[in-house]
Design a protein around this motif. Structure first.
Motif, PDB file in Angstrom:
ATOM      1  N   MET A 103     -40.365 -19.358  43.881  1.00  0.00           N
ATOM      2  CA  MET A 103     -41.731 -19.335  44.406  1.00  0.00           C
ATOM      3  C   MET A 103     -41.777 -18.658  45.775  1.00  0.00           C
ATOM      4  SD  MET A 103     -43.093 -23.148  43.334  1.00  0.00           S
ATOM      5  CE  MET A 103     -44.594 -22.918  44.297  1.00  0.00           C
ATOM      6  N   TRP A 104     -40.788 -18.924  46.594  1.00  0.00           N
ATOM      7  CA  TRP A 104     -40.757 -18.326  47.924  1.00  0.00           C
ATOM      8  C   TRP A 104     -40.579 -16.813  47.840  1.00  0.00           C
ATOM      9  CZ3 TRP A 104     -36.910 -15.810  50.845  1.00  0.00           C
ATOM     10  CH2 TRP A 104     -37.220 -15.641  52.198  1.00  0.00           C
ATOM     11  N   ARG A 105     -39.684 -16.385  46.934  1.00  0.00           N
ATOM     12  CA  ARG A 105     -39.453 -14.953  46.798  1.00  0.00           C
ATOM     13  C   ARG A 105     -40.657 -14.243  46.181  1.00  0.00           C
ATOM     14  NH1 ARG A 105     -33.177 -14.854  44.503  1.00  0.00           N
ATOM     15  NH2 ARG A 105     -32.192 -15.555  46.458  1.00  0.00           N
ATOM     16  N   GLY A 106     -41.283 -14.912  45.207  1.00  0.00           N
ATOM     17  CA  GLY A 106     -42.415 -14.279  44.531  1.00  0.00           C
ATOM     18  C   GLY A 106     -43.687 -14.271  45.350  1.00  0.00           C
ATOM     19  N   GLY A 107     -43.818 -15.224  46.264  1.00  0.00           N
ATOM     20  CA  GLY A 107     -45.048 -15.314  47.051  1.00  0.00           C
ATOM     21  C   GLY A 107     -44.860 -14.932  48.494  1.00  0.00           C
ATOM     22  N   GLY A 108     -43.818 -14.175  48.790  1.00  0.00           N
ATOM     23  CA  GLY A 108     -43.557 -13.784  50.164  1.00  0.00           C
ATOM     24  C   GLY A 108     -44.682 -12.949  50.749  1.00  0.00           C
ATOM     25  N   SER A 109     -44.903 -13.124  52.047  1.00  0.00           N
ATOM     26  CA  SER A 109     -45.988 -12.402  52.725  1.00  0.00           C
ATOM     27  C   SER A 109     -45.528 -11.096  53.313  1.00  0.00           C
ATOM     28  CB  SER A 109     -46.559 -13.292  53.845  1.00  0.00           C
ATOM     29  OG  SER A 109     -45.547 -13.573  54.813  1.00  0.00           O
ATOM     30  N   GLY A 110     -44.247 -10.817  53.243  1.00  0.00           N
ATOM     31  CA  GLY A 110     -43.716  -9.606  53.837  1.00  0.00           C
ATOM     32  C   GLY A 110     -43.341  -9.773  55.290  1.00  0.00           C
ATOM     33  N   VAL A 111     -43.648 -10.934  55.865  1.00  0.00           N
ATOM     34  CA  VAL A 111     -43.309 -11.217  57.255  1.00  0.00           C
ATOM     35  C   VAL A 111     -41.917 -11.833  57.311  1.00  0.00           C
ATOM     36  CG1 VAL A 111     -43.966 -12.484  59.324  1.00  0.00           C
ATOM     37  CG2 VAL A 111     -45.727 -11.581  57.795  1.00  0.00           C
ATOM     38  N   GLU A 112     -41.077 -11.298  58.170  1.00  0.00           N
ATOM     39  CA  GLU A 112     -39.715 -11.799  58.290  1.00  0.00           C
ATOM     40  C   GLU A 112     -39.733 -13.204  58.897  1.00  0.00           C
ATOM     41  OE1 GLU A 112     -35.650 -11.591  57.681  1.00  0.00           O
ATOM     42  OE2 GLU A 112     -37.221 -10.188  57.088  1.00  0.00           O
ATOM     43  N   PRO A 113     -39.153 -14.194  58.217  1.00  0.00           N
ATOM     44  CA  PRO A 113     -39.154 -15.556  58.768  1.00  0.00           C
ATOM     45  C   PRO A 113     -38.285 -15.650  60.006  1.00  0.00           C
ATOM     46  CG  PRO A 113     -37.789 -15.429  56.812  1.00  0.00           C
ATOM     47  CD  PRO A 113     -38.501 -14.118  56.907  1.00  0.00           C
ATOM     48  N   GLY A 114     -38.617 -16.569  60.880  1.00  0.00           N
ATOM     49  CA  GLY A 114     -37.850 -16.768  62.094  1.00  0.00           C
ATOM     50  C   GLY A 114     -36.533 -17.466  61.833  1.00  0.00           C
ATOM     51  N   ALA A 115     -35.695 -17.489  62.839  1.00  0.00           N
ATOM     52  CA  ALA A 115     -34.362 -18.082  62.698  1.00  0.00           C
ATOM     53  C   ALA A 115     -34.449 -19.580  62.395  1.00  0.00           C
ATOM     54  CB  ALA A 115     -33.551 -17.849  63.969  1.00  0.00           C
ATOM     55  N   ALA A 116     -35.373 -20.274  63.077  1.00  0.00           N
ATOM     56  CA  ALA A 116     -35.503 -21.718  62.852  1.00  0.00           C
ATOM     57  C   ALA A 116     -35.935 -22.016  61.420  1.00  0.00           C
ATOM     58  CB  ALA A 116     -36.509 -22.310  63.844  1.00  0.00           C
ATOM     59  N   TYR A 117     -36.847 -21.208  60.893  1.00  0.00           N
ATOM     60  CA  TYR A 117     -37.322 -21.411  59.533  1.00  0.00           C
ATOM     61  C   TYR A 117     -36.182 -21.184  58.541  1.00  0.00           C
ATOM     62  CZ  TYR A 117     -40.236 -21.047  55.357  1.00  0.00           C
ATOM     63  OH  TYR A 117     -40.792 -21.234  54.119  1.00  0.00           O
ATOM     64  N   LEU A 118     -35.416 -20.120  58.749  1.00  0.00           N
ATOM     65  CA  LEU A 118     -34.297 -19.827  57.847  1.00  0.00           C
ATOM     66  C   LEU A 118     -33.245 -20.929  57.912  1.00  0.00           C
ATOM     67  CD1 LEU A 118     -33.819 -15.984  58.374  1.00  0.00           C
ATOM     68  CD2 LEU A 118     -34.740 -17.138  56.363  1.00  0.00           C
ATOM     69  N   ASP A 119     -33.001 -21.434  59.113  1.00  0.00           N
ATOM     70  CA  ASP A 119     -32.016 -22.521  59.249  1.00  0.00           C
ATOM     71  C   ASP A 119     -32.468 -23.760  58.475  1.00  0.00           C
ATOM     72  OD1 ASP A 119     -30.406 -20.975  60.824  1.00  0.00           O
ATOM     73  OD2 ASP A 119     -31.135 -21.787  62.728  1.00  0.00           O
ATOM     74  N   LEU A 120     -33.754 -24.083  58.578  1.00  0.00           N
ATOM     75  CA  LEU A 120     -34.267 -25.247  57.853  1.00  0.00           C
ATOM     76  C   LEU A 120     -34.205 -25.029  56.350  1.00  0.00           C
ATOM     77  CD1 LEU A 120     -35.600 -28.000  57.754  1.00  0.00           C
ATOM     78  CD2 LEU A 120     -37.828 -26.887  58.057  1.00  0.00           C
ATOM     79  N   ALA A 121     -34.553 -23.812  55.903  1.00  0.00           N
ATOM     80  CA  ALA A 121     -34.516 -23.509  54.467  1.00  0.00           C
ATOM     81  C   ALA A 121     -33.087 -23.612  53.935  1.00  0.00           C
ATOM     82  CB  ALA A 121     -35.080 -22.123  54.215  1.00  0.00           C
ATOM     83  N   ARG A 122     -32.132 -23.075  54.692  1.00  0.00           N
ATOM     84  CA  ARG A 122     -30.731 -23.141  54.260  1.00  0.00           C
ATOM     85  C   ARG A 122     -30.219 -24.576  54.280  1.00  0.00           C
ATOM     86  NH1 ARG A 122     -29.881 -18.361  58.103  1.00  0.00           N
ATOM     87  NH2 ARG A 122     -30.143 -16.507  56.776  1.00  0.00           N
ATOM     88  N   ALA A 123     -30.613 -25.321  55.305  1.00  0.00           N
ATOM     89  CA  ALA A 123     -30.189 -26.717  55.379  1.00  0.00           C
ATOM     90  C   ALA A 123     -30.755 -27.523  54.211  1.00  0.00           C
ATOM     91  CB  ALA A 123     -30.637 -27.330  56.713  1.00  0.00           C
ATOM     92  N   THR A 124     -31.999 -27.215  53.826  1.00  0.00           N
ATOM     93  CA  THR A 124     -32.611 -27.911  52.692  1.00  0.00           C
ATOM     94  C   THR A 124     -31.870 -27.592  51.401  1.00  0.00           C
ATOM     95  OG1 THR A 124     -34.790 -27.849  53.753  1.00  0.00           O
ATOM     96  CG2 THR A 124     -34.733 -28.200  51.364  1.00  0.00           C
TER      97      THR A 124
END
Length: 236
Positions: A103-124
């Motif tokens: 869902m995240w890949r298919g609905g991406g907005s084209g905006v590069e996520p920030g480092a904190a967001y990526l860290d949380l996504a990876r931690a999840t």
């Protein structure tokens, strides 16, 4: 007391004291009833002069008082519930991770996520993987404990607590990821409203965890505590 009253009364009392997965409980009650009837038949076969009512009374007496045996049956039901809960989580968590990633890949907005967001996504994602493996290990542990004559009660409670913590962690993480989505972040209220369709699924998973804890909780006076003797190896 007629021919069936002693056994039926015993079975009704046992049924009243037990709580857990309905199908396994129903099978258990049937097994007890059939065993008592076979025992009563054996008494009459060995002593033809014994009345049917007396044969039933002896069969029930030899089987043991309900308050003494109910905790052992209750432990088996609790183990069955824990086995099912661990199985559901071990299967559901990888599916959740896969679906949310797609869902995240298919609905991406084209905006590069920030480092904190990526860290949380990876931690999840890492949390979901570790939790799924842990629940799979719990399935094996339930079998091992049963075969080694060890008490499964502690593991049943651990599965319940782990299930509750996992659901809460997933919900909190989902809220933060939704609120901080790159290019599409929303308010807390918006995230809560948007997450309403997922509540039935979270509710079911939460219920499974609560069920594990409730089935190992001491009951009303006279009902006894869950037995700490080993329970039979559970099945789905």
């Amino acid at each position: 007391m007629d021919h069936v009253t002693a056994i039926d009364s015993y079975v009704r009392e046992l049924d009243r004291r037990l709580h857990g997965p309905r199908r396994r409980k129903a099978d258990m009650i049937v097994e007890v009833r059939d065993g008592l009837r076979d025992a009563a038949d054996a008494v009459r076969a060995g002593s033809p002069g014994v009345s049917p009512a007396e044969a039933e009374r002896q069969a029930v007496e030899e089987f043991g008082p309900v308050p003494d045996l109910a905790p052992e049956f209750q432990t088996e039901l609790a183990v069955t519930q824990a086995w099912r809960t661990a199985w559901v989580f071990a299967v559901a968590l990888p599916l959740v991770m896969t679906v949310t990633t797609l869902m995240w890949r298919g609905g991406g907005s084209g905006v590069e996520p920030g480092a904190a967001y990526l860290d949380l996504a990876r931690a999840t994602d890492l949390f979901l993987i570790v939790a799924s493996v842990s629940f799979a290990v719990a399935l094996l542990a339930l079998h091992v404990l049963a075969r080694r004559a060890a008490s499964p009660v502690g593991l049943v409670r651990t599965v319940g607590v782990a299930a509750l913590c996992t659901v809460l962690a997933m919900m909190v993480s989902g809220l933060f990821l939704t609120m901080g989505a790159p290019g599409g972040g929303i308010s807390l209220w918006g995230a809560l409203v948007g997450g309403l369709p997922t509540l039935p699924g979270y509710g079911l998973l939460f219920y499974l965890g609560v069920r594990c804890l409730r089935l190992t909780r001491p009951r009303r006076p006279g009902a006894g505590r869950p037995s700490r003797r080993p329970a039979p190896v559970p099945s789905a």
